[in-house]
Design an enzyme around this catalytic site. Structure first.
Site, PDB file in Angstrom:
ATOM      1  N   ARG A 176       0.813  -1.276  -0.020  1.00 47.65           N
ATOM      2  CA  ARG A 176       0.276  -0.006  -0.188  1.00 47.65           C
ATOM      3  C   ARG A 176       0.535   1.541   0.148  1.00 47.65           C
ATOM      4  O   ARG A 176       2.282   1.234   0.046  1.00 47.65           O
ATOM      5  CB  ARG A 176      -0.603  -0.075   0.807  1.00 47.65           C
ATOM      6  CG  ARG A 176      -0.485  -0.304   2.559  1.00 47.65           C
ATOM      7  CD  ARG A 176      -1.225  -0.516   3.459  1.00 47.65           C
ATOM      8  NE  ARG A 176      -1.786   0.786   4.385  1.00 47.65           N
ATOM      9  CZ  ARG A 176      -1.504   1.557   5.010  1.00 47.65           C
ATOM     10  NH1 ARG A 176      -0.569   1.185   5.950  1.00 47.65           N
ATOM     11  NH2 ARG A 176      -2.443   2.400   4.933  1.00 47.65           N
ATOM     12  N   ARG A 180      -2.878  10.580   2.991  1.00 46.61           N
ATOM     13  CA  ARG A 180      -3.764  10.798   4.019  1.00 46.61           C
ATOM     14  C   ARG A 180      -4.353  11.615   3.074  1.00 46.61           C
ATOM     15  O   ARG A 180      -3.791  13.020   2.807  1.00 46.61           O
ATOM     16  CB  ARG A 180      -3.349  11.038   5.125  1.00 46.61           C
ATOM     17  CG  ARG A 180      -2.430   9.974   5.911  1.00 46.61           C
ATOM     18  CD  ARG A 180      -2.078  10.612   7.195  1.00 46.61           C
ATOM     19  NE  ARG A 180      -1.037  10.071   7.463  1.00 46.61           N
ATOM     20  CZ  ARG A 180       0.239  10.392   7.790  1.00 46.61           C
ATOM     21  NH1 ARG A 180       0.633  11.636   8.490  1.00 46.61           N
ATOM     22  NH2 ARG A 180       0.911   9.371   8.828  1.00 46.61           N
ATOM     23  N   ARG A 259      19.981  -5.368   2.169  1.00 43.84           N
ATOM     24  CA  ARG A 259      20.312  -3.916   1.823  1.00 43.84           C
ATOM     25  C   ARG A 259      21.436  -3.134   2.822  1.00 43.84           C
ATOM     26  O   ARG A 259      21.097  -3.381   4.488  1.00 43.84           O
ATOM     27  CB  ARG A 259      19.148  -2.748   1.659  1.00 43.84           C
ATOM     28  CG  ARG A 259      18.742  -3.345   0.061  1.00 43.84           C
ATOM     29  CD  ARG A 259      17.563  -2.235  -0.688  1.00 43.84           C
ATOM     30  NE  ARG A 259      16.510  -1.770   0.432  1.00 43.84           N
ATOM     31  CZ  ARG A 259      15.949  -0.830   0.756  1.00 43.84           C
ATOM     32  NH1 ARG A 259      16.791  -0.253   1.057  1.00 43.84           N
ATOM     33  NH2 ARG A 259      15.062  -1.590   1.659  1.00 43.84           N
ATOM     34  N   ARG A 290      18.460  11.024   1.427  1.00 42.26           N
ATOM     35  CA  ARG A 290      17.771  11.793   2.796  1.00 42.26           C
ATOM     36  C   ARG A 290      19.224  12.786   3.184  1.00 42.26           C
ATOM     37  O   ARG A 290      20.657  11.907   2.876  1.00 42.26           O
ATOM     38  CB  ARG A 290      17.354  11.416   3.325  1.00 42.26           C
ATOM     39  CG  ARG A 290      17.193  10.158   4.090  1.00 42.26           C
ATOM     40  CD  ARG A 290      16.338   9.356   4.518  1.00 42.26           C
ATOM     41  NE  ARG A 290      16.620   8.559   5.703  1.00 42.26           N
ATOM     42  CZ  ARG A 290      16.582   8.232   7.140  1.00 42.26           C
ATOM     43  NH1 ARG A 290      14.714   8.405   7.525  1.00 42.26           N
ATOM     44  NH2 ARG A 290      16.672   6.978   7.631  1.00 42.26           N
ATOM     45  N   GLU A 314      22.762  10.144   3.496  1.00 44.42           N
ATOM     46  CA  GLU A 314      22.466   8.699   3.527  1.00 44.42           C
ATOM     47  C   GLU A 314      21.778   7.746   1.865  1.00 44.42           C
ATOM     48  O   GLU A 314      21.636   8.133   1.187  1.00 44.42           O
ATOM     49  CB  GLU A 314      21.127   8.282   4.265  1.00 44.42           C
ATOM     50  CG  GLU A 314      20.620   7.044   4.534  1.00 44.42           C
ATOM     51  CD  GLU A 314      19.345   6.664   5.456  1.00 44.42           C
ATOM     52  OE1 GLU A 314      19.662   7.154   6.951  1.00 44.42           O
ATOM     53  OE2 GLU A 314      18.729   5.865   4.647  1.00 44.42           O
ATOM     54  N   TYR A 362      13.205  -7.425   9.177  1.00 47.24           N
ATOM     55  CA  TYR A 362      13.307  -6.122   9.840  1.00 47.24           C
ATOM     56  C   TYR A 362      12.267  -5.957  10.885  1.00 47.24           C
ATOM     57  O   TYR A 362      10.665  -6.070  10.750  1.00 47.24           O
ATOM     58  CB  TYR A 362      12.147  -5.104   8.933  1.00 47.24           C
ATOM     59  CG  TYR A 362      12.516  -3.556   9.204  1.00 47.24           C
ATOM     60  CD1 TYR A 362      14.263  -2.636   9.123  1.00 47.24           C
ATOM     61  CD2 TYR A 362      11.244  -2.781   9.565  1.00 47.24           C
ATOM     62  CE1 TYR A 362      14.080  -1.950  10.126  1.00 47.24           C
ATOM     63  CE2 TYR A 362      11.641  -1.712  10.161  1.00 47.24           C
ATOM     64  CZ  TYR A 362      13.076  -0.701  10.478  1.00 47.24           C
ATOM     65  OH  TYR A 362      13.242   0.377  10.908  1.00 47.24           O
ATOM     66  N   ASP A 364      10.922  -2.977  14.488  1.00 48.86           N
ATOM     67  CA  ASP A 364      11.305  -1.624  13.868  1.00 48.86           C
ATOM     68  C   ASP A 364      11.675  -1.862  15.968  1.00 48.86           C
ATOM     69  O   ASP A 364      11.776  -3.223  16.142  1.00 48.86           O
ATOM     70  CB  ASP A 364      10.320  -0.590  14.711  1.00 48.86           C
ATOM     71  CG  ASP A 364      10.327   0.118  13.449  1.00 48.86           C
ATOM     72  OD1 ASP A 364      10.988   0.832  13.513  1.00 48.86           O
ATOM     73  OD2 ASP A 364       9.251   0.789  12.812  1.00 48.86           O
TER      74      ASP A 364
HETATM   75  P1  FDA Z   1      21.275  -5.483  16.852  1.00 50.01           P
HETATM   76  O1  FDA Z   1      21.758  -5.273  15.047  1.00 50.01           O
HETATM   77  O2  FDA Z   1      20.694  -3.632  16.684  1.00 50.01           O
HETATM   78  O3  FDA Z   1      21.765  -5.669  17.088  1.00 50.01           O
HETATM   79  C1  FDA Z   1      22.433  -6.677  17.229  1.00 50.01           C
HETATM   80  C2  FDA Z   1      24.111  -6.625  18.060  1.00 50.01           C
HETATM   81  O4  FDA Z   1      24.349  -8.294  17.887  1.00 50.01           O
HETATM   82  C3  FDA Z   1      24.893  -5.603  16.879  1.00 50.01           C
HETATM   83  O5  FDA Z   1      25.416  -5.031  18.511  1.00 50.01           O
HETATM   84  C4  FDA Z   1      25.667  -6.301  16.070  1.00 50.01           C
HETATM   85  O6  FDA Z   1      26.941  -6.265  16.389  1.00 50.01           O
HETATM   86  C5  FDA Z   1      26.198  -8.102  16.850  1.00 50.01           C
HETATM   87  N1  FDA Z   1      26.944  -9.329  16.744  1.00 50.01           N
HETATM   88  C6  FDA Z   1      26.100  -9.922  15.367  1.00 50.01           C
HETATM   89  N2  FDA Z   1      26.841 -10.434  15.330  1.00 50.01           N
HETATM   90  C7  FDA Z   1      27.700 -11.445  16.588  1.00 50.01           C
HETATM   91  C8  FDA Z   1      28.986 -12.246  16.852  1.00 50.01           C
HETATM   92  N3  FDA Z   1      29.311 -12.015  15.784  1.00 50.01           N
HETATM   93  N4  FDA Z   1      29.389 -11.764  17.889  1.00 50.01           N
HETATM   94  C9  FDA Z   1      29.638 -10.840  19.155  1.00 50.01           C
HETATM   95  N5  FDA Z   1      28.164  -9.863  18.393  1.00 50.01           N
HETATM   96  C10 FDA Z   1      27.346  -9.601  17.220  1.00 50.01           C
HETATM   97  N6  FDA Z   1      13.704   1.297  14.583  1.00 50.01           N
HETATM   98  C11 FDA Z   1      12.926   2.277  15.040  1.00 50.01           C
HETATM   99  O7  FDA Z   1      12.000   1.934  16.043  1.00 50.01           O
HETATM  100  N7  FDA Z   1      12.889   2.872  15.089  1.00 50.01           N
HETATM  101  C12 FDA Z   1      13.696   3.252  13.702  1.00 50.01           C
HETATM  102  O8  FDA Z   1      13.331   4.763  13.405  1.00 50.01           O
HETATM  103  C13 FDA Z   1      14.580   2.837  13.637  1.00 50.01           C
HETATM  104  N8  FDA Z   1      15.502   3.242  12.511  1.00 50.01           N
HETATM  105  C14 FDA Z   1      16.526   2.362  12.082  1.00 50.01           C
HETATM  106  C15 FDA Z   1      17.196   3.082  10.853  1.00 50.01           C
HETATM  107  C16 FDA Z   1      18.204   2.209   9.943  1.00 50.01           C
HETATM  108  C17 FDA Z   1      19.331   2.310   8.768  1.00 50.01           C
HETATM  109  C18 FDA Z   1      18.163   0.815  11.094  1.00 50.01           C
HETATM  110  C19 FDA Z   1      19.415  -0.532   9.881  1.00 50.01           C
HETATM  111  C20 FDA Z   1      17.318   0.163  11.353  1.00 50.01           C
HETATM  112  C21 FDA Z   1      16.532   0.934  12.408  1.00 50.01           C
HETATM  113  N9  FDA Z   1      16.016   0.270  13.098  1.00 50.01           N
HETATM  114  C22 FDA Z   1      14.617   1.709  13.743  1.00 50.01           C
HETATM  115  C23 FDA Z   1      15.521  -0.859  13.545  1.00 50.01           C
HETATM  116  C24 FDA Z   1      15.986  -0.955  14.386  1.00 50.01           C
HETATM  117  O9  FDA Z   1      17.665  -0.695  14.270  1.00 50.01           O
HETATM  118  C25 FDA Z   1      16.373  -2.378  15.200  1.00 50.01           C
HETATM  119  O10 FDA Z   1      14.924  -3.006  16.118  1.00 50.01           O
HETATM  120  C26 FDA Z   1      16.897  -2.954  16.122  1.00 50.01           C
HETATM  121  O11 FDA Z   1      18.598  -3.109  16.313  1.00 50.01           O
HETATM  122  C27 FDA Z   1      17.197  -4.655  16.468  1.00 50.01           C
HETATM  123  O12 FDA Z   1      17.423  -4.707  17.626  1.00 50.01           O
HETATM  124  P2  FDA Z   1      18.638  -6.228  17.714  1.00 50.01           P
HETATM  125  O13 FDA Z   1      19.156  -6.428  18.968  1.00 50.01           O
HETATM  126  O14 FDA Z   1      17.364  -6.969  16.980  1.00 50.01           O
HETATM  127  O15 FDA Z   1      19.703  -5.744  16.894  1.00 50.01           O
END
Ligand code: FDA
Length: 386
Positions: A176, A180, A259, A290, A314, A362, A364
């Site tokens: 979608r 608005r 990506r 952006r 970005e 993905y 949030d």
């Molecule tokens: P996350 O990626 O944060 O943590 C995983 C951790 O595992 C990392 O610190 C990494 O270093 C570690 N790791 C990986 N492999 C490893 C290994 N082999 N050994 C040790 N450590 C390891 N959400 C939202 O609500 N509002 C927003 O505006 C945004 N904006 C946004 C922008 C961008 C560019 C991205 C990519 C994502 C967002 N998000 C977001 C999403 C948000 O980043 C996401 O919800 C959280 O990162 C999820 O947390 P996790 O713990 O799942 O992963």
């Protein structure tokens, strides 16, 4: 610390929530390892060295949720400001409010349509492909909001995000494109929204601030020179793994596609570069998607300099080996691989996979926290007992 009751790989919001719950509900002794030099995963932020402005190191993070449990939970660790996110987009030298709303429509068509008139106009323009199944993202976009708005605001922006002409992208990428029919241009419509008043890092560090939680940074789970590595731990310790699922299995079924983004930081001798936190660039001629100006995330902060600012341009692209995986591509081949990896993960002794990397989706921030709270409710007791 001696051998922990639970090892958590990754100190992002998923891992931190599991750690906090394991201690609070089970009195467990937890070790969190992270290969980065800081806690918090992608939500981490830091003060820019030159200006002191809080910069979101891995891309703009805006907190919003309608999940009351998550909202109550996060408020245990931080206060939130009243920040409300708004996004604008530059198209052909003119700035429009996003997401597409009555203000965008009337500015674009130089009109003063009422909601009803605008609805009728968009319905008529969207009728171009009536009766046909859209074959690609381009046709789908036109069939959702009509060609003029689609071509101005969606086509090239999406093309830049995917480095691909939308005619060559599957229609399924978008279900979608909301328009608005009011002048409301708040980006999120959740019940709760705000930014951590003392910054993300203060919040994230508070979650891990407990004598039972040992955090080891710069520590990779696959580095066999550190004692808590996968090969040593596998089957011997309860583990919650939040790193990439394909990496855990040495990519034996192939790599999952992601990506990523590149952020180009620039310091400028002006107090305010763009007047807002996020400005999209909708046209193909502008290579970035952006510009983020982080000072606008905290208009309440008086210590930011009035004559300097920092911006992040970005750029979006496909991740290659070694890049930070950000957004799952989710192609047909990815979905097949994911199912096969999930079968391997289900058979993995004493390891639970969670978070955005560990489940290849993905999430949030509020979703990552909500999903970790569910895992803590439903699976942690058994994992710790196993
Ligand atoms: P996350 O990626 O944060 O943590 C995983 C951790 O595992 C990392 O610190 C990494 O270093 C570690 N790791 C990986 N492999 C490893 C290994 N082999 N050994 C040790 N450590 C390891 N959400 C939202 O609500 N509002 C927003 O505006 C945004 N904006 C946004 C922008 C961008 C560019 C991205 C990519 C994502 C967002 N998000 C977001 C999403 C948000 O980043 C996401 O919800 C959280 O990162 C999820 O947390 P996790 O713990 O799942 O992963």
């Amino acid at each position: 610390m001696s051998t922990p009751d639970l090892l958590i790989v990754g100190s992002g919001l998923f891992g931190l929530t599991i750690a906090e719950r394991a201690v609070a509900e089970h009195g467990a002794r937890v070790t969190i390892i992270d290969r980065r030099p800081h806690v918090g995963g992608n939500a981490y932020s830091e003060a820019d060295e030159q200006t002191g402005i809080e910069v979101h190191k891995y891309g703009a993070h805006l907190f919003h949720t309608s999940n009351e449990r998550v909202w109550e939970y996060v408020n245990r660790f931080t206060e939130f400001t009243g920040y409300q996110h708004k996004v604008y987009t530059t198209h052909q030298g003119e700035v429009f409010p996003m997401p597409i709303n009555l203000g965008t429509v009337n500015q674009f068509f130089r009109s003063a349509h009422t909601p009803e008139q605008a609805r009728a106009l968009i319905a008529e323009q969207a009728g171009e492909f009536a009766g046909k199944d859209p074959e690609n993202l381009n046709d789908k976009g036109i069939s959702l909001i009509g060609r003029p708005l689609y071509e101005a605001f969606i086509k090239n922006y999406t093309g830049k995000q995917w480095q691909t002409d939308p005619k060559d992208l599957p229609a399924s990428i978008i279900s979608r494109l909301p328009v608005r029919y009011t002048y409301n241009n708040r980006y999120f419509s959740d019940t709760h929204e705000g930014l951590p008043a003392q910054g993300y890092t203060a919040w994230l560090e508070r979650m891990a601030d407990h004598p039972n939680i040992d955090v080891q940074l710069d520590t990779d789970y696959f580095d066999t020179s550190q004692p808590l590595n996968r090969d040593a731990v596998r089957g011997n310790l309860p583990v919650v793994y939040t790193g990439p699922m394909d990496r855990y299995f040495d990519f034996e079924l192939g790599e999952l596609g992601w990506r990523t983004i590149d952020l180009e930081t620039e310091h400028l001798d002006v107090g305010d570069f763009q007047g807002t936190s996020v400005m999209n660039y909708a046209d193909a001629e502008t290579p970035f998607t952006r510009i983020i100006e982080p000072r606008h995330f905290h208009p309440e902060r008086t210590h930011y300099p009035s004559d300097r600012t920092v911006i992040q341009r970005e750029y979006s692209r496909f991740a290659e080996s070694g890049d930070e995986p950000y957004y799952p591509i989710n192609s047909g081949r990815d979905r097949e691989r994911l199912l096969a990896y999930r079968r391997l993960a289900d058979a993995e002794p004493r390891t639970l996979f969670g978070g955005r990397l560990g489940t290849y989706q993905y999430l949030d921030m509020h979703m990552a926290i909500g999903s970790a709270l569910s895992m803590a409710d439903n699976k942690l007791t058994d994992l710790l007992r196993a």
